[in-house]
Design an enzyme around this catalytic site. Structure first.
Site, short mmCIF file in Angstrom:
data_model
loop_
_atom_site.label_atom_id
_atom_site.label_comp_id
_atom_site.label_asym_id
_atom_site.label_seq_id
_atom_site.Cartn_x
_atom_site.Cartn_y
_atom_site.Cartn_z
N ASP A 46 0.84 -1.21 0.00
CA ASP A 46 0.00 0.00 0.00
C ASP A 46 0.87 1.26 0.00
O ASP A 46 0.36 2.37 -0.05
CB ASP A 46 -1.00 -0.01 1.17
N SER A 47 2.20 1.08 0.02
CA SER A 47 3.11 2.21 -0.20
C SER A 47 2.87 2.81 -1.59
O SER A 47 3.31 3.93 -1.86
CB SER A 47 4.57 1.77 -0.05
N ASP A 85 -1.25 -6.24 -0.57
CA ASP A 85 -1.35 -5.59 0.74
C ASP A 85 -2.80 -5.10 0.94
O ASP A 85 -3.31 -4.34 0.11
CB ASP A 85 -0.40 -4.38 0.73
N GLU A 117 -1.74 -5.61 8.12
CA GLU A 117 -0.99 -4.94 9.20
C GLU A 117 -1.66 -5.20 10.55
O GLU A 117 -2.89 -5.21 10.64
CB GLU A 117 -0.94 -3.42 8.96
N GLU A 184 8.81 -4.48 10.77
CA GLU A 184 9.24 -3.17 10.26
C GLU A 184 9.62 -2.24 11.41
O GLU A 184 8.90 -2.12 12.40
CB GLU A 184 8.12 -2.53 9.42
O1 KIV Z 1 3.51 -1.14 1.63
C1 KIV Z 1 4.69 -1.54 1.69
O2 KIV Z 1 5.52 -1.26 0.83
C2 KIV Z 1 5.06 -2.35 2.85
C3 KIV Z 1 6.49 -2.73 2.99
C4 KIV Z 1 7.27 -1.57 3.44
C5 KIV Z 1 6.67 -3.90 3.88
O3 KIV Z 1 4.22 -2.66 3.64
#
Ligand code: KIV
Length: 281
Positions: A46-47, A85, A117, A184
């Site tokens: 979700d980044s 994610d 998460e 993390e």
């Molecule tokens: O969304 C993401 O990129 C992540 C990674 C940093 C593990 O959750």
């Protein structure tokens, strides 16, 4: 479902034998690069909210947007384990909604597993999703979807109480059936202890060298994203400067009449041009 080289079960088998390597990807081209580099898995993180959509954090990205990124990655890396994610609010409202959205990551996003998460607080949700036949990767420590609670993107687990909570969460996720856990932004020695205490692989990002594997964001690895620069990031190439140079050269060549050159042009029989000139005289 197309064949993929490393399954979630294979990932578990790598614990204690070889380091596991993951990278994020959100589009066809970066997915192709990740697959060509033979990483063990791709996370459609979700980044993407910040990196692809320009939001300041991960909160705004929706399931619909995540699914588009997942589909593009599936086309670019059909043979690589792909983990989608679950974005903010896609799994917190109810267990039913969580199973549905996790299922959509598989059904529409063509992922092989999902990441969620949270620790103890999502253990029952994880268990329900696993029972539906969907492999789950956990994510504890610095969890950006809880950054409001944490007062920002801060390292977690530096005191006894929070360190113990993170360790408990790792155990709860293992018991709930997660096949691996992202750790993390936690101290290296805490990550080492958790890695020793769980039977599933730990995947670190800002958690030191003792985890079973590592994950980094694609745009950080290639130096393309400079809005956020956490200490744990390593740029293996200065992509932003490199690409800026390329675009500047292109601009200068167009301005100076150097591009396009002969080799970039299509030709036509000159007689046809003469004929056209005559017709439009
Ligand atoms: O969304 C993401 O990129 C992540 C990674 C940093 C593990 O959750």
């Amino acid at each position: 479902m197309s064949l993929f080289k490393v399954s979630p079960t294979d990932l578990i088998g790598k614990k204690g034998k070889e380091k596991i390597v993951g990278i994020t990807a959100y589009d066809y081209t970066s997915a192709k690069l990740a697959q060509a580099s033979e990483v063990d898995f791709i996370l459609i993180g979700d980044s993407a909210s910040m990196i692809m959509l320009g939001h300041p954090d991960t909160f705004p990205i929706t399931m619909e947007e995540m699914l588009i990124f997942c589909q593009a990655v599936a086309r670019g890396a059909p043979e690589t384990l792909r983990i989608g994610d679950l974005p903010f609010l896609s799994y917190q409202v109810s267990t039913e909604k969580a199973i549905y959205n996790a299922g959509m990551m598989i059904k529409k996003g063509r992922c092989h597993a999902v990441k969620i998460e949270g620790g103890m607080e999502v253990a029952s949700t994880v268990s329900a999703i696993v029972k539906a036949g969907i492999p789950i990767m956990g994510h504890i420590g610095l969890t950006p979807q809880r950054s409001m609670e944490m007062g920002g993107l801060r390292v977690q687990g530096k005191d006894l109480e929070t360190a113990e909570k993170i360790l408990h969460s790792a155990k709860a996720l293992e018991e709930a059936g997660a096949f691996s856990i992202v750790l993390e932004g936690i101290p290296s020695d805490l990550a080492k202890l958790i890695t020793e205490k769980v039977s599933i692989p730990t995947i670190g990002i800002g958690a030191g060298p003792h985890t079973d594997g590592q994950i980094l964001v694609f745009h950080d690895v290639v130096g393309l994203f400079s809005d956020l620069r956490p200490k744990f990031v390593k740029n293996y190439v200065q992509g932003f400067e490199l690409f800026k140079k390329a675009i500047t050269s292109y601009k200068e060549e167009v301005k100076n009449g150097v591009f396009p050159g002969k080799e970039h042009q299509y030709t036509i029989n000159p007689e046809l041009i003469e004929e056209l000139k005559r017709r439009y005289d």
